[in-house]
Write a protein that holds these residues in place. Structure first.
Motif, PDB file in Angstrom:
ATOM      1  N   SER A  91       0.829  -1.208   0.000  1.00  0.00           N
ATOM      2  CA  SER A  91       0.000   0.000   0.000  1.00  0.00           C
ATOM      3  C   SER A  91       0.863   1.257   0.000  1.00  0.00           C
ATOM      4  CB  SER A  91      -0.915  -0.001   1.224  1.00  0.00           C
ATOM      5  OG  SER A  91      -0.145   0.204   2.395  1.00  0.00           O
ATOM      6  N   ASP A  92       0.273   2.333  -0.483  1.00  0.00           N
ATOM      7  CA  ASP A  92       0.958   3.630  -0.450  1.00  0.00           C
ATOM      8  C   ASP A  92       1.264   4.038   0.982  1.00  0.00           C
ATOM      9  OD1 ASP A  92       0.983   3.952  -3.200  1.00  0.00           O
ATOM     10  OD2 ASP A  92      -0.906   5.063  -3.232  1.00  0.00           O
ATOM     11  N   GLU A  93       0.373   3.714   1.902  1.00  0.00           N
ATOM     12  CA  GLU A  93       0.569   4.055   3.309  1.00  0.00           C
ATOM     13  C   GLU A  93       1.809   3.344   3.866  1.00  0.00           C
ATOM     14  OE1 GLU A  93      -2.483   2.831   2.185  1.00  0.00           O
ATOM     15  OE2 GLU A  93      -3.381   4.820   2.012  1.00  0.00           O
ATOM     16  N   TYR A  94       1.962   2.089   3.497  1.00  0.00           N
ATOM     17  CA  TYR A  94       3.122   1.326   3.950  1.00  0.00           C
ATOM     18  C   TYR A  94       4.413   1.962   3.430  1.00  0.00           C
ATOM     19  CZ  TYR A  94       6.565  -2.379   4.399  1.00  0.00           C
ATOM     20  OH  TYR A  94       7.702  -3.084   4.687  1.00  0.00           O
ATOM     21  N   ILE A  95       4.425   2.290   2.164  1.00  0.00           N
ATOM     22  CA  ILE A  95       5.623   2.898   1.577  1.00  0.00           C
ATOM     23  C   ILE A  95       5.928   4.239   2.233  1.00  0.00           C
ATOM     24  CG2 ILE A  95       6.599   3.920  -0.515  1.00  0.00           C
ATOM     25  CD1 ILE A  95       5.226   1.693  -2.058  1.00  0.00           C
ATOM     26  N   GLN A  96       4.914   5.069   2.427  1.00  0.00           N
ATOM     27  CA  GLN A  96       5.134   6.370   3.047  1.00  0.00           C
ATOM     28  C   GLN A  96       5.696   6.222   4.459  1.00  0.00           C
ATOM     29  OE1 GLN A  96       5.165   9.168   1.387  1.00  0.00           O
ATOM     30  NE2 GLN A  96       4.535   7.994  -0.391  1.00  0.00           N
ATOM     31  N   GLN A  97       5.191   5.268   5.218  1.00  0.00           N
ATOM     32  CA  GLN A  97       5.693   5.024   6.573  1.00  0.00           C
ATOM     33  C   GLN A  97       7.133   4.528   6.533  1.00  0.00           C
ATOM     34  OE1 GLN A  97       4.253   5.909   9.380  1.00  0.00           O
ATOM     35  NE2 GLN A  97       5.961   5.166  10.584  1.00  0.00           N
ATOM     36  N   TYR A 156       4.397  -1.487 -10.402  1.00  0.00           N
ATOM     37  CA  TYR A 156       3.603  -1.616  -9.177  1.00  0.00           C
ATOM     38  C   TYR A 156       3.351  -0.283  -8.478  1.00  0.00           C
ATOM     39  CZ  TYR A 156       5.636  -6.154 -10.126  1.00  0.00           C
ATOM     40  OH  TYR A 156       6.086  -7.281 -10.754  1.00  0.00           O
ATOM     41  N   GLY A 157       3.596   0.819  -9.151  1.00  0.00           N
ATOM     42  CA  GLY A 157       3.366   2.126  -8.555  1.00  0.00           C
ATOM     43  C   GLY A 157       4.400   2.528  -7.529  1.00  0.00           C
ATOM     44  N   ASN A 158       5.505   1.759  -7.434  1.00  0.00           N
ATOM     45  CA  ASN A 158       6.496   2.096  -6.410  1.00  0.00           C
ATOM     46  C   ASN A 158       7.894   1.546  -6.667  1.00  0.00           C
ATOM     47  OD1 ASN A 158       6.428  -0.685  -5.604  1.00  0.00           O
ATOM     48  ND2 ASN A 158       4.653  -0.249  -4.331  1.00  0.00           N
ATOM     49  N   THR A 159       8.065   0.653  -7.628  1.00  0.00           N
ATOM     50  CA  THR A 159       9.314  -0.104  -7.737  1.00  0.00           C
ATOM     51  C   THR A 159      10.040   0.134  -9.057  1.00  0.00           C
ATOM     52  OG1 THR A 159       8.326  -1.844  -6.386  1.00  0.00           O
ATOM     53  CG2 THR A 159      10.294  -2.432  -7.619  1.00  0.00           C
ATOM     54  N   CYS A 160      11.348   0.289  -8.969  1.00  0.00           N
ATOM     55  CA  CYS A 160      12.209   0.370 -10.149  1.00  0.00           C
ATOM     56  C   CYS A 160      12.625  -1.056 -10.519  1.00  0.00           C
ATOM     57  CB  CYS A 160      13.449   1.210  -9.851  1.00  0.00           C
ATOM     58  SG  CYS A 160      14.648   1.197 -11.202  1.00  0.00           S
ATOM     59  N   SER A 161      12.385  -1.441 -11.754  1.00  0.00           N
ATOM     60  CA  SER A 161      12.717  -2.812 -12.149  1.00  0.00           C
ATOM     61  C   SER A 161      14.223  -3.030 -12.318  1.00  0.00           C
ATOM     62  CB  SER A 161      11.998  -3.184 -13.446  1.00  0.00           C
ATOM     63  OG  SER A 161      12.506  -2.433 -14.533  1.00  0.00           O
ATOM     64  N   HIS A 162      15.010  -1.962 -12.368  1.00  0.00           N
ATOM     65  CA  HIS A 162      16.453  -2.121 -12.547  1.00  0.00           C
ATOM     66  C   HIS A 162      17.181  -2.385 -11.231  1.00  0.00           C
ATOM     67  CE1 HIS A 162      16.119  -1.210 -16.727  1.00  0.00           C
ATOM     68  NE2 HIS A 162      15.447  -0.121 -16.435  1.00  0.00           N
ATOM     69  N   CYS A 163      16.735  -1.773 -10.166  1.00  0.00           N
ATOM     70  CA  CYS A 163      17.433  -1.979  -8.893  1.00  0.00           C
ATOM     71  C   CYS A 163      16.547  -2.638  -7.839  1.00  0.00           C
ATOM     72  CB  CYS A 163      17.981  -0.655  -8.359  1.00  0.00           C
ATOM     73  SG  CYS A 163      16.706   0.526  -7.884  1.00  0.00           S
ATOM     74  N   GLY A 164      15.225  -2.656  -8.063  1.00  0.00           N
ATOM     75  CA  GLY A 164      14.316  -3.273  -7.109  1.00  0.00           C
ATOM     76  C   GLY A 164      13.938  -2.378  -5.945  1.00  0.00           C
ATOM     77  N   CYS A 165      14.369  -1.124  -5.974  1.00  0.00           N
ATOM     78  CA  CYS A 165      14.106  -0.216  -4.850  1.00  0.00           C
ATOM     79  C   CYS A 165      12.721   0.423  -4.952  1.00  0.00           C
ATOM     80  CB  CYS A 165      15.164   0.881  -4.804  1.00  0.00           C
ATOM     81  SG  CYS A 165      15.010   2.056  -6.166  1.00  0.00           S
ATOM     82  N   PHE A 166      12.264   0.942  -3.829  1.00  0.00           N
ATOM     83  CA  PHE A 166      11.092   1.810  -3.824  1.00  0.00           C
ATOM     84  C   PHE A 166      11.579   3.176  -4.289  1.00  0.00           C
ATOM     85  CE2 PHE A 166       9.424  -0.991  -0.262  1.00  0.00           C
ATOM     86  CZ  PHE A 166       8.511  -1.639  -1.072  1.00  0.00           C
ATOM     87  N   VAL A 167      11.041   3.663  -5.389  1.00  0.00           N
ATOM     88  CA  VAL A 167      11.541   4.918  -5.950  1.00  0.00           C
ATOM     89  C   VAL A 167      11.291   6.097  -5.017  1.00  0.00           C
ATOM     90  CG1 VAL A 167      11.384   4.130  -8.331  1.00  0.00           C
ATOM     91  CG2 VAL A 167       9.469   5.338  -7.328  1.00  0.00           C
ATOM     92  N   GLN A 168      10.269   6.020  -4.169  1.00  0.00           N
ATOM     93  CA  GLN A 168       9.980   7.105  -3.237  1.00  0.00           C
ATOM     94  C   GLN A 168      11.135   7.311  -2.259  1.00  0.00           C
ATOM     95  OE1 GLN A 168       7.964   4.686  -4.185  1.00  0.00           O
ATOM     96  NE2 GLN A 168       5.870   5.414  -4.424  1.00  0.00           N
ATOM     97  N   PHE A 169      11.878   6.272  -1.987  1.00  0.00           N
ATOM     98  CA  PHE A 169      13.026   6.368  -1.095  1.00  0.00           C
ATOM     99  C   PHE A 169      14.262   6.812  -1.871  1.00  0.00           C
ATOM    100  CE2 PHE A 169      16.603   4.387   1.264  1.00  0.00           C
ATOM    101  CZ  PHE A 169      16.471   5.109   2.434  1.00  0.00           C
TER     102      PHE A 169
END
Length: 82
Positions: free
Chosen positions: A13-19, A52-65
């Motif tokens: 969820s977006d909430e999980y990523i933001q937290q 998935y609205g949050n992940t970079c397929s090249h590094c696997g990171c959450f782009v928001q971070f």
């Protein structure tokens, strides 16, 4: 579907990523300003490697971070997009 680095689900969820971002960024000191952050996020969101609205397929990171860290670059194979 699992993430690039493990078998965990990448559907979160977006909430999980933001937290998660909020908690992890408390440990960081080298951050970009909000304008740069939002510009980076927009580039990521328009990239064909954004999943998935949050992940970079090249590094696997959450782009928001990753986008908030000044010492990180875009991991696009043909060169950083930001």
């Amino acid at each position: 579907m699992g993430c690039k680095g493990c078998l965990q689900s990448v559907i979160v969820s977006d909430e999980y990523i933001q937290q998660l971002v909020k908690e992890q960024l408390q440990l960081e000191t080298d951050l970009v300003d909000d304008q740069t952050y939002h510009k980076r996020l927009q580039i990521c969101k328009n990239c064909p490697s954004f999943f998935y609205g949050n992940t970079c397929s090249h590094c696997g990171c959450f782009v928001q971070f990753r986008a908030k860290l000044s010492y990180k670059t875009c991991p696009f194979p043909n060169g950083s997009k930001w």
